[in-house]
Scaffold this active site. Sequence first.
Site, short mmCIF file in Angstrom:
data_model
loop_
_atom_site.label_atom_id
_atom_site.label_comp_id
_atom_site.label_asym_id
_atom_site.label_seq_id
_atom_site.Cartn_x
_atom_site.Cartn_y
_atom_site.Cartn_z
N GLY A 15 15.93 79.06 79.66
CA GLY A 15 15.24 78.00 78.71
C GLY A 15 13.92 78.54 78.33
N ARG A 76 21.60 81.86 78.57
CA ARG A 76 21.84 81.80 79.95
C ARG A 76 23.38 82.71 80.10
NH1 ARG A 76 19.65 76.38 79.92
NH2 ARG A 76 17.73 76.66 80.75
N ASP A 107 13.53 81.09 87.49
CA ASP A 107 14.20 81.48 88.69
C ASP A 107 15.45 82.17 88.60
OD1 ASP A 107 15.03 79.09 88.44
OD2 ASP A 107 14.92 78.48 90.57
N THR A 130 8.73 79.56 82.09
CA THR A 130 9.54 78.35 82.24
C THR A 130 8.61 76.92 82.22
OG1 THR A 130 10.82 76.88 83.75
CG2 THR A 130 9.62 78.54 84.69
N ILE A 131 9.08 76.11 81.59
CA ILE A 131 8.38 74.76 81.51
C ILE A 131 8.20 73.94 82.67
CG2 ILE A 131 8.46 74.36 78.86
CD1 ILE A 131 10.51 72.03 79.66
N ASP A 132 9.08 74.39 83.53
CA ASP A 132 9.46 73.67 84.84
C ASP A 132 8.31 73.84 86.00
OD1 ASP A 132 11.42 72.38 83.93
OD2 ASP A 132 13.11 73.58 84.81
N ASP A 134 8.44 75.98 88.56
CA ASP A 134 8.76 75.75 90.04
C ASP A 134 9.04 77.20 90.56
OD1 ASP A 134 10.68 76.55 88.04
OD2 ASP A 134 12.61 75.41 88.79
N GLY A 175 13.12 68.47 83.61
CA GLY A 175 12.94 68.83 85.06
C GLY A 175 14.18 68.70 86.05
N ARG A 176 15.25 69.48 85.67
CA ARG A 176 16.55 69.15 86.36
C ARG A 176 16.29 69.27 87.99
NH1 ARG A 176 20.73 72.34 83.12
NH2 ARG A 176 19.22 73.90 83.91
O1 F6P Z 1 14.54 75.28 82.79
C1 F6P Z 1 13.90 74.50 81.61
C2 F6P Z 1 14.61 73.07 81.54
O2 F6P Z 1 14.01 72.62 80.48
C3 F6P Z 1 14.97 72.21 82.47
O3 F6P Z 1 13.75 71.30 82.66
C4 F6P Z 1 16.03 71.36 81.93
O4 F6P Z 1 16.68 70.68 82.94
C5 F6P Z 1 16.86 72.41 81.27
O5 F6P Z 1 15.96 73.43 81.01
C6 F6P Z 1 17.51 72.05 80.13
O6 F6P Z 1 18.25 72.94 79.70
P1 F6P Z 1 19.33 73.04 78.23
O7 F6P Z 1 18.24 73.17 77.17
O8 F6P Z 1 20.39 74.06 78.49
O9 F6P Z 1 19.99 71.75 78.37
#
Ligand code: F6P
Length: 327
Positions: A15, A76, A107, A130-132, A134, A175-176
């Site tokens: 992401g 990805r 990660d 990463t915005i997360d 984590d 934040g999955r």
């Molecule tokens: O890894 C960052 C993130 O924004 C997560 O918080 C979120 O769940 C995911 O990416 C969403 O990814 P996508 O853009 O593939 O829907």
Amino acid sequence: MKKKVTKIGVLTSGGDAPGMNAGIRAVVRTGLYNGLEVFGIVRGYTGMVEDDIYKMESRSVANIIQRGGTILKTSRCKEFFTPEGRKKAYDNLTKHGINGLVIIGGDGSFRGAQTFSNEYDIPCVGLPGTIDKDIAGTDFTIGFDTAVNTAVEAIDKIRDTADAHDRLFIIEVMGRDAGYIALHSGIATGAENVLIPERKTDIEEIIKQLAEKERRHKLVNLIVVAEGDEFGGADEIAKIIKARLPAQDVRVCILGHIQRGGSPTCFDRLIASRMGYSAVECLMEGKFNVFVGMVNNRMHYTPLNEAVKKKQRISEEWMKIVKILAS
Ligand code: F6P
């Protein structure tokens, strides 16, 4: 004796996160300053597998420090997680003479880098993008500060309208698997509850609290929920609350991908610039297969194989703060 790194590739993966461009800029300019050749790899590991690689100059990164997204694009890449994909990637890097890599990502991207560097003799250095937030081994990740400020700005606006109508708002943030955006933005906006994937959600307790607040005529309530919460996000929580407390005027707001875009904050630009600079130094000094984090405002290096095993831990005290301050 470690091989000297002379040509480096830089990529962004997973992401996107605001500040990735500042990181790319720092890697390119520090590399060139030190006499290295620098290559941009397009769409993360996909560009490595498909040979979408180009030479970068100082001007390639002009006028990007303030921009969100990533000029190198991201993806990805499933193929890179196969041995055949990694072999193709290695052959393509070798064709360009690239003998060092900087990977800006989360990660999952670090896991790819770790596997690749175990199999092939191309050292990798990671930057946590990463915005997360984590990732263990760093106090902050590139993009988190911008994302959380975007969330705070939005939630403040929601509070205005929630207050005008005496409503309960359930706000879903990204934040999955990680609750940092929810926790930080929840505290900063005075939310009554913060629901995150790392903690069990006690829905009965939330209903009890809301019923008690109803009795006290406190009708403006904000609940911030991370998208990966076990109940499945804001819509699900709203359904349950509406069914159990029909007098509550409930609304849902899902902030979604706006949290990933926008001009990076000063803080994100700074850490991305410092980390990017430091990543090139690592490659030149033979500090291989680490990621560059920041702990107590100093650069901190964590081996990639350790980084992929650990997650940053949510502080119990912060969860307690939410409760106490919202009472
Ligand atoms: O890894 C960052 C993130 O924004 C997560 O918080 C979120 O769940 C995911 O990416 C969403 O990814 P996508 O853009 O593939 O829907």
